[in-house]
Scaffold this active site. Structure first.
Site, mmCIF file in Angstrom:
data_model
loop_
_atom_site.group_PDB
_atom_site.id
_atom_site.type_symbol
_atom_site.label_atom_id
_atom_site.label_comp_id
_atom_site.label_asym_id
_atom_site.label_seq_id
_atom_site.Cartn_x
_atom_site.Cartn_y
_atom_site.Cartn_z
ATOM 1 N N THR A 275 -1.509 -2.806 -3.556
ATOM 2 C CA THR A 275 -2.287 -3.801 -4.274
ATOM 3 C C THR A 275 -2.427 -3.440 -5.752
ATOM 4 O OG1 THR A 275 -3.548 -4.434 -2.325
ATOM 5 C CG2 THR A 275 -4.578 -4.880 -4.424
ATOM 6 N N SER B 239 -9.183 -5.715 2.380
ATOM 7 C CA SER B 239 -9.283 -4.256 2.448
ATOM 8 C C SER B 239 -10.730 -3.878 2.753
ATOM 9 C CB SER B 239 -8.869 -3.630 1.122
ATOM 10 O OG SER B 239 -9.336 -2.302 1.067
ATOM 11 N N ASN C 91 -4.640 -6.610 7.923
ATOM 12 C CA ASN C 91 -4.945 -5.378 7.199
ATOM 13 C C ASN C 91 -5.457 -4.341 8.207
ATOM 14 O OD1 ASN C 91 -5.593 -3.611 4.998
ATOM 15 N ND2 ASN C 91 -5.787 -5.443 3.712
ATOM 16 N N THR C 92 -6.002 -3.256 7.729
ATOM 17 C CA THR C 92 -6.501 -2.190 8.622
ATOM 18 C C THR C 92 -7.828 -2.597 9.268
ATOM 19 O OG1 THR C 92 -7.598 -1.183 6.732
ATOM 20 C CG2 THR C 92 -5.401 -0.371 7.270
ATOM 21 N N TYR D 289 4.143 -0.334 8.188
ATOM 22 C CA TYR D 289 3.738 0.723 7.269
ATOM 23 C C TYR D 289 3.634 2.035 8.053
ATOM 24 C CZ TYR D 289 1.141 3.128 3.521
ATOM 25 O OH TYR D 289 0.736 3.999 2.541
ATOM 26 N N SER D 290 2.601 2.165 8.902
ATOM 27 C CA SER D 290 2.339 3.451 9.569
ATOM 28 C C SER D 290 3.532 3.930 10.394
ATOM 29 C CB SER D 290 1.104 3.343 10.465
ATOM 30 O OG SER D 290 0.003 2.940 9.697
ATOM 31 N N GLY E 286 0.797 -1.228 0.000
ATOM 32 C CA GLY E 286 0.000 0.000 0.000
ATOM 33 C C GLY E 286 0.823 1.267 0.000
ATOM 34 N N PHE F 178 -7.963 0.799 -3.486
ATOM 35 C CA PHE F 178 -7.117 0.139 -4.502
ATOM 36 C C PHE F 178 -6.867 1.037 -5.723
ATOM 37 C CE2 PHE F 178 -8.413 -4.565 -3.386
ATOM 38 C CZ PHE F 178 -7.660 -4.480 -2.239
ATOM 39 N N ASN G 79 -12.011 -1.142 1.888
ATOM 40 C CA ASN G 79 -12.362 -0.022 1.006
ATOM 41 C C ASN G 79 -12.882 -0.397 -0.373
ATOM 42 O OD1 ASN G 79 -11.570 1.803 3.042
ATOM 43 N ND2 ASN G 79 -9.417 1.437 2.501
ATOM 44 N N THR G 80 -13.064 -1.695 -0.618
ATOM 45 C CA THR G 80 -13.719 -2.138 -1.850
ATOM 46 C C THR G 80 -15.009 -2.821 -1.407
ATOM 47 O OG1 THR G 80 -11.644 -2.402 -3.060
ATOM 48 C CG2 THR G 80 -13.513 -3.677 -3.873
ATOM 49 N N ASN H 298 -7.321 5.301 6.110
ATOM 50 C CA ASN H 298 -7.386 5.448 4.653
ATOM 51 C C ASN H 298 -8.609 4.755 4.104
ATOM 52 O OD1 ASN H 298 -6.684 3.068 2.590
ATOM 53 N ND2 ASN H 298 -5.672 2.610 4.541
ATOM 54 N N LYS I 150 -4.002 -12.390 2.865
ATOM 55 C CA LYS I 150 -3.956 -11.338 3.889
ATOM 56 C C LYS I 150 -5.331 -11.192 4.523
ATOM 57 C CE LYS I 150 -2.308 -6.629 4.602
ATOM 58 N NZ LYS I 150 -1.520 -5.541 4.005
#
Ligand SMILES: Cc1cc2nc3c(=O)[nH]c(=O)nc-3n(C[C@H](O)[C@H](O)[C@H](O)COP(=O)(O)O)c2cc1C
Length: 357
Positions: free
Chosen positions: A96, A186, A251-252, A318-319, A73, A125, A188-189, A121, A222
């Site tokens: 991704t 994710s 994941n988040t 990541y963060s 990401g 994607f 977000n999809t 976030n 994941k």
């Protein structure tokens, strides 16, 4: 070469706070784009990081120069591999990537919580699509580091057709990457996480498996920290059945009170850690041959020690990398050096054994 590492840690220690002040004054996504752009321009100029042979770690049949990797990401389009592999990361995961290019959700879609060292976030994607990203992967300077590619389905692809997206991506990227990741976690999809349930995942594994028989590469899935325990157990069962190489957790997480999207960083630590510990137990009980790559709220050497004590090995960040910068990686190496000396161990396997005693 010890001198080289020393000067680089100082360089990052001095320059990163300055860079961060400017970047954090900007919109988060704009800052991200500029950072990727700079990394892309600087990548070729940096020398290789001198790795410490004591930290080498073997997993999934691959030789990692150290067990700390960059999570998916950050370099979604595989543009900054030359820069990222010059840092003391043992592995870098790009993506991704989806088969077709897609714009992602409306902006703004990336938010910072500096006091809590966390991000939110709802990118969706956004990526250049497999054709462009494959070229970037092929042409990247990888410095003998392990490269993973994280695969996702397009938003316009229905869940019924999702297996085809994953199979075609596996086929395209397997020849040019060291491992691949099926990402269905994710938030977000729309509807993507439904694919984490047994039937959806089985169809994806089935479709990818037929490609994997032709070109066998390490493959992981994941997972989300918001899954029920029985769903996590069922993923472990499928990983064992389809002989995947492991699970990436996590994941988040969704925190509705913060708004739409997925939360990462310190606000995720507890949930991700519980998910990982549950999975490690399930994998052990089921005599799984797969590994667990730990990610989610890992922001210090102590977090890594927790993960290694619980039975983990490879980890990603990541963060924390955004908030602490590259110096964090040099500091992890310095702490490992101290621990190795204190424990009288000479290899990473011996070190893991000693922390789990
Ligand atoms: C801005 C942003 C974008 C992300 N994009 C992806 C992605 O495309 N694919 C993916 O698998 N994970 C993605 N992630 C999740 C991270 O890989 C990681 O699992 C998560 O951030 C937890 O780790 P952390 O607490 O160290 O940040 C993204 C995270 C952030 C903050």
């Amino acid at each position: 070469m010890k001198g080289t590492s020393f000067s680089f840690i100082n360089l990052y220690k001095i320059t990163y706070p300055f860079f961060k002040n400017i970047a954090f004054a900007m919109d988060a996504e704009r800052a991200h784009e500029l950072t990727i752009h700079s990394m892309k321009s600087l990548g070729g100029l940096l020398p290789d990081h001198k790795d410490d042979p004591r930290f080498h770690f073997k997993a999934m049949g691959l030789d990692f120069k150290n067990p700390i990797g960059l999570a998916a990401g950050l370099d979604k389009n595989a543009e900054a591999i030359g820069f990222l592999t010059a840092l003391p990361f043992g592995f870098v995961e790009v993506g991704t990537v989806t088969p077709k290019a897609q714009a992602g959700n409306d902006k703004p879609r990336l938010f910072r919580y500096p006091e809590e060292e966390s991000l939110r976030n709802r990118m969706g994607f956004n990526n250049f699509g497999s054709e462009v990203i494959l070229e970037n992967v092929k042409n990247a300077r990888r410095r003998h580091k392990i490269l993973g590619v994280n695969l996702g389905k397009n938003k316009v692809t229905s869940n019924e057709d999702a297996p085809k997206d994953y199979a075609v991506l596996y086929k395209d990227f397997a020849p040019y990457s060291d491992y691949l990741v099926i990402n269905v976690s994710s938030p977000n999809t729309p509807g993507l996480r439904d694919l984490l349930k047994d039937a959806g995942l089985r169809q994806i594994f089935e479709a990818v498996d037929s490609e994997r028989k032709k070109n066998h590469k390490p493959l992981l899935v994941k997972v989300s920290p918001d899954m029920a325990l029985e769903e996590l157990s069922s993923v472990v069962g499928l990983v064992n059945e389809y002989k995947l190489d492991g699970i990436i957790a996590t994941n988040t997480t969704i925190m509705k009170e913060r708004g739409e999207g997925g939360i990462s960083g310190k606000l995720l630590t507890k949930k991700a850690r519980e998910t990982r510990e549950y999975l490690l137990k399930e994998m052990k009980h089921s005599h799984s041959e797969g590994i667990l790559i730990g990610v989610g709220g890992i922001s210090s050497f102590d977090d890594l020690m927790d993960f290694w004590r619980a039975g983990g090995g490879l980890a990603q960040i990541y963060s924390a990398f955004i908030f602490q910068g590259p110096a964090m990686l040099f500091e992890i190496e310095a702490r490992l050096d101290l621990e190795f000396k204190k424990r009288g161990v000479k290899t990473f396997e011996e070190f893991l054994h000693s922390v789990r005693l």
